[in-house]
Design an enzyme around this catalytic site. Structure first.
Site, short mmCIF file in Angstrom:
data_model
loop_
_atom_site.label_atom_id
_atom_site.label_comp_id
_atom_site.label_asym_id
_atom_site.label_seq_id
_atom_site.Cartn_x
_atom_site.Cartn_y
_atom_site.Cartn_z
N ASP A 70 -87.01 55.04 42.32
CA ASP A 70 -87.00 54.16 41.16
C ASP A 70 -88.05 53.06 41.43
O ASP A 70 -88.62 52.97 42.52
CB ASP A 70 -85.60 53.57 40.93
CG ASP A 70 -85.39 53.16 39.49
OD1 ASP A 70 -84.25 53.15 39.01
OD2 ASP A 70 -86.41 52.84 38.83
C1 GLC Z 1 -86.33 51.15 35.94
C2 GLC Z 1 -85.10 51.99 35.78
C3 GLC Z 1 -85.37 53.46 35.62
C4 GLC Z 1 -86.68 53.67 34.91
C5 GLC Z 1 -87.79 53.13 35.82
C6 GLC Z 1 -89.18 53.30 35.20
O1 GLC Z 1 -86.15 50.16 36.89
O2 GLC Z 1 -84.09 51.86 36.77
O3 GLC Z 1 -84.27 54.02 34.88
O4 GLC Z 1 -86.89 55.06 34.66
O5 GLC Z 1 -87.58 51.78 36.16
O6 GLC Z 1 -89.30 52.51 34.08
#
Ligand code: GLC
Length: 732
Positions: A289
């Protein structure tokens, strides 16, 4: 996601050609970084806005002059394997650099958050899950896949399949609720929708299962908080939707921010390597993430960033989202002998396999003619968003039969949420246009309703007594839209109090005091603590955040042109303090009851407000003649359902089981099947289920799946609380 033999051989051949730098480049996911226009880093700028050192307006002004770095030079040098973005023209530009200017011409994954629709935004997951319609889950995902590809996005950071039992967590809105079985059906259908139609490049994307794993169990519902649980709970409650989706062929997985039993999921070898890659034979790749590898230092599991990078790569983390730790440290780690190049080969093989399966080596670009047609949303998309909206609405109360409304009634529509396009959209909608959004005000007007609109107040808008008086004077009935702003749910939106925000409760009381009948429509992204509302309002409808067709869906249900058929995918508490609260809980030695020495609260009793699977109709249904037959390898379950009301309706018939005695205590109920039945007034139907005995087991703390002889109870009903039951002894 399956490769042909020829495709697999191409991947191997390419891997053999790659330098160490090019391999590490494939493991690097970048997003357009904000640069220029100010003399501090973007992260510092965000801090300055958050702590008030600069006003919001100043931030917006600075941002308007800021440029974005799309990492063109890094792409040209083979230092980027994937980008984030939703602009097809820019996607083609970057893809062209990767394919025509880098040494090996490896195309980019173009990833984006498309959680519940790209431009055609449909209901948030917790709402759509309540339709209990896997075919609908699949069709909306297919639509999102097509719109994504048309905009240059070949990788959706979806579906989010985190089981969640604590509505204080803002990300409850993004997932399919509290039940592992429903979440598994949702996950499977979404993978089929996003990835299943490989007949043309335009109709499928790589899905990204998230957030792996148990992110929804963050302690006290506080986002990013620690998660601790027995392995049996991990296996029985949180892993099932991921397992189901991997079996369906999910191409990628995103690891979650949380530490699980002391080890952050970003570098958790047990979950990433032992379960996902070895036990489940997951063939795709794992992405972190945002910033999560860097945060492993903050977690306190790694001394520094280079160490975090090595630990993550060894644990099975294939791609680094947004930190460049892999880019800047893995080569040195290989050269120092701290990391074996085999880990890189494994990661890059997985990444190249997904790109090959996506057809990116043959067709990396969005056709120009496709870009030209993107401006108009096809009617079929609008119809599907409307259908999904209608099927996600849950009728919670209709005590005085105020619903459905008739067109002859004058309506006073109340509440700021009723008229704001941005409020129908829900959390994590990124590529929508306000002009596409149908508010509840718009929807009622589209239905030709006789109405006047009076804002009167909202989640962060003060109550306006004059408007309340005017609303009472005009309408035969008051329709009050209350709930949460979209910004109150989604990521980093946990709340310690999930009762009605602002002065909305006082507004509802004043509306009731006028003596006019009041219908309350809820717009919210999480279950809310609605004890007062349930006590004082005769009519309560859960409308969630239904996406761009929200207003039309709500209006059709209010006027009875569509029947309310949604059910709750998550339990609603009476009070926040009951959270976490869910139906499939162990019995305990003192199950809650009215007597003192039982598992309950002095100030909230023990029962929920509205149970999982609950939802009313404009008619009524009766269940009779439950029959359960042991057929050897399965149980044959049947029940008679009768529409005992005066209108046709749709009922979701639910099948639950209970393993009464086990080597570890089992939940008092577990959903094991559901089916929807449409019945005319007075009609009956025999509804049947096949419950395979192999599905009646559970995992123990060693992760071993057990089927244990003993007493079982089979329940069938229209929700998890009110069921018919039969008990039987089973030998497996
Ligand atoms: C965010 C979220 C995730 C998302 C990622 C990219 O922090 O936790 O669900 O896909 O970043 O935007």
């Amino acid at each position: 996601m399956k490769l042909t033999q020829a495709q697999a051989e191409k991947v191997e051949a390419l891997l053999r050609e790659m330098t160490l730098d090019e391999k590490i480049g494939q493991m690097n996911l970048e997003s357009p970084s904000i640069v220029g226009g100010f003399d501090v880093s973007f992260e510092e700028l965000i801090e300055m806005v958050n702590d008030g050192r600069i006003p919001q307006e100043e931030f917006v002004k600075i941002m308007s002059t800021a440029k974005r770095d799309f990492h063109e030079d890094d792409i040209r040098a083979g230092r980027v394997g994937a980008m984030m973005g939703d602009d097809p023209v820019k996607a083609n530009e970057l893809q062209k650099i990767a394919v025509e200017e880098s040494r090996l011409g490896i195309p980019l994954m173009m990833g984006f958050d498309v959680i519940h629709g790209f431009r055609t935004v449909y209901p948030i997951a917790i709402a759509e899950a309540g339709s209990f319609e896997p075919d609908l889950f699949r069709r909306t995902a297919r639509m999102a896949a097509r719109e994504s590809r048309a905009h240059g996005v070949n990788w959706n950071f979806a579906p989010m399949v985190d089981v969640a039992r604590d509505a204080r967590w803002g990300r409850v809105s993004e997932g399919p609720g509290e039940d592992p079985y429903l979440a598994s059906c949702f996950a499977r259908a979404k993978i089929d929708g996003l990835q299943g139609d490989t007949s043309s490049k335009e109709s499928y994307v790589a899905a990204c299962l998230k957030h792996y794993v148990a992110y929804g169990a963050c302690e006290s519902g506080r986002d990013y908080n620690t998660t601790t649980m027995a392995n049996s709970l991990l296996y029985n409650a949180y892993l099932p939707p991921f397992k189901a989706a991997v079996e369906e062929g999910a191409a990628t997985v995103m690891a979650s921010f949380n530490d699980l039993n002391g080890v952050p999921c970003t570098l958790n070898r047990f979950t990433l390597r032992e379960i996902l890659k070895e036990c489940w034979s997951f063939p795709g790749f794992v992405v972190s993430d945002a910033n999560a590898i860097r945060e492993c230092v903050v977690h306190g599991i790694a001394e520094d960033e280079p160490t975090a990078g090595v630990m993550a790569a060894q644990a099975g983390m294939d791609m680094d989202m947004g930190t460049e730790i892999y880019l800047n440290n893995l080569k040195q780690a290989i050269e120092d002998g701290r990391l074996d190049v085999a880990y890189l080969d494994e990661a890059v093989r997985r990444i190249l396999s997904v790109k090959m399966w996506l057809g990116l080596f043959d067709n990396p670009y969005v056709p120009e003619e496709q870009i030209a047609t993107n401006e108009v949303i096809p009617q079929t998309n609008l119809d599907l968003a409307l259908e999904a909206g209608e099927k996600s609405i849950v009728l919670l109360k209709n005590d005085d039969n105020l619903l459905p409304l008739s067109k002859s009634q004058k309506i006073s529509l109340v509440g700021t949420l009723a008229a704001k396009p941005e409020e129908v959209i829900g959390a994590w909608a990124m590529s929508w246009k306000p002009s596409d959004c149908v508010t509840i005000l718009d929807g009622l007007k589209n239905q030709g309703a006789a109405l006047e609109y009076f804002p009167c107040g909202g989640p962060d808008a003060p109550m306006n007594d004059e408007e309340i008086a005017a609303a009472a004077a005009y309408g035969d009935v008051i329709v009050a839209v209350v709930g949460e702003n979209v910004t109150m749910t989604g990521e980093a939106s946990s709340k310690a109090d999930i009762s009605m925000p602002g002065a909305q409760r006082e507004m509802l009381q004043k509306l009731l005091d006028t003596g006019k009948p009041v219908i309350a429509l809820l717009m919210n992204g999480r279950p809310m603590a609605l004890e007062w509302e349930a006590e004082h309002l005769s009519t309560l409808v859960e409308c969630w955040h239904l996406g761009i067709q929200m207003g039309n869906a709500v209006a059709k249900v209010l006027f009875g042109e569509a029947v309310p058929q949604g059910k709750l995918a998550s339990t609603f508490p009476k009070m926040t303090g009951q959270c976490p609260i869910y139906y499939n809980h162990p019995n305990t030695g003192r199950p809650g009851s009215k007597s003192k020495f039982t598992s309950r609260y002095l100030d909230a009793g023990f029962s929920e407000l509205f149970p999982f699977g609950y939802g009313l109709s404009y008619t009524t249904f009766q269940y009779d003649d439950l029959a359960v037959e042991d057929k050897g390898d399965h149980l044959a379950v049947s029940v008679k359902v009768t529409n005992t009301g005066k209108r046709s309706g749709v009922e979701t018939v639910q099948l639950y089981m209970q393993d009464v005695v086990g080597s570890i205590v089992r939940p008092v109920k577990e959903l094991k099947g559901f089916t929807k039945v449409s019945l005319e007034a007075g009609a009956s139907a025999q509804v049947s289920f096949t419950l395979n005995k192999s599905d009646m087991g559970f995992y123990n703390n060693d992760g071993k799946y057990l089927l244990e002889d003993g007493t079982f109870r089979i329940y069938v009903g229209g929700n998890s609380r009110d069921c018919l039951m039969q008990e039987l002894r089973l030998v497996f």
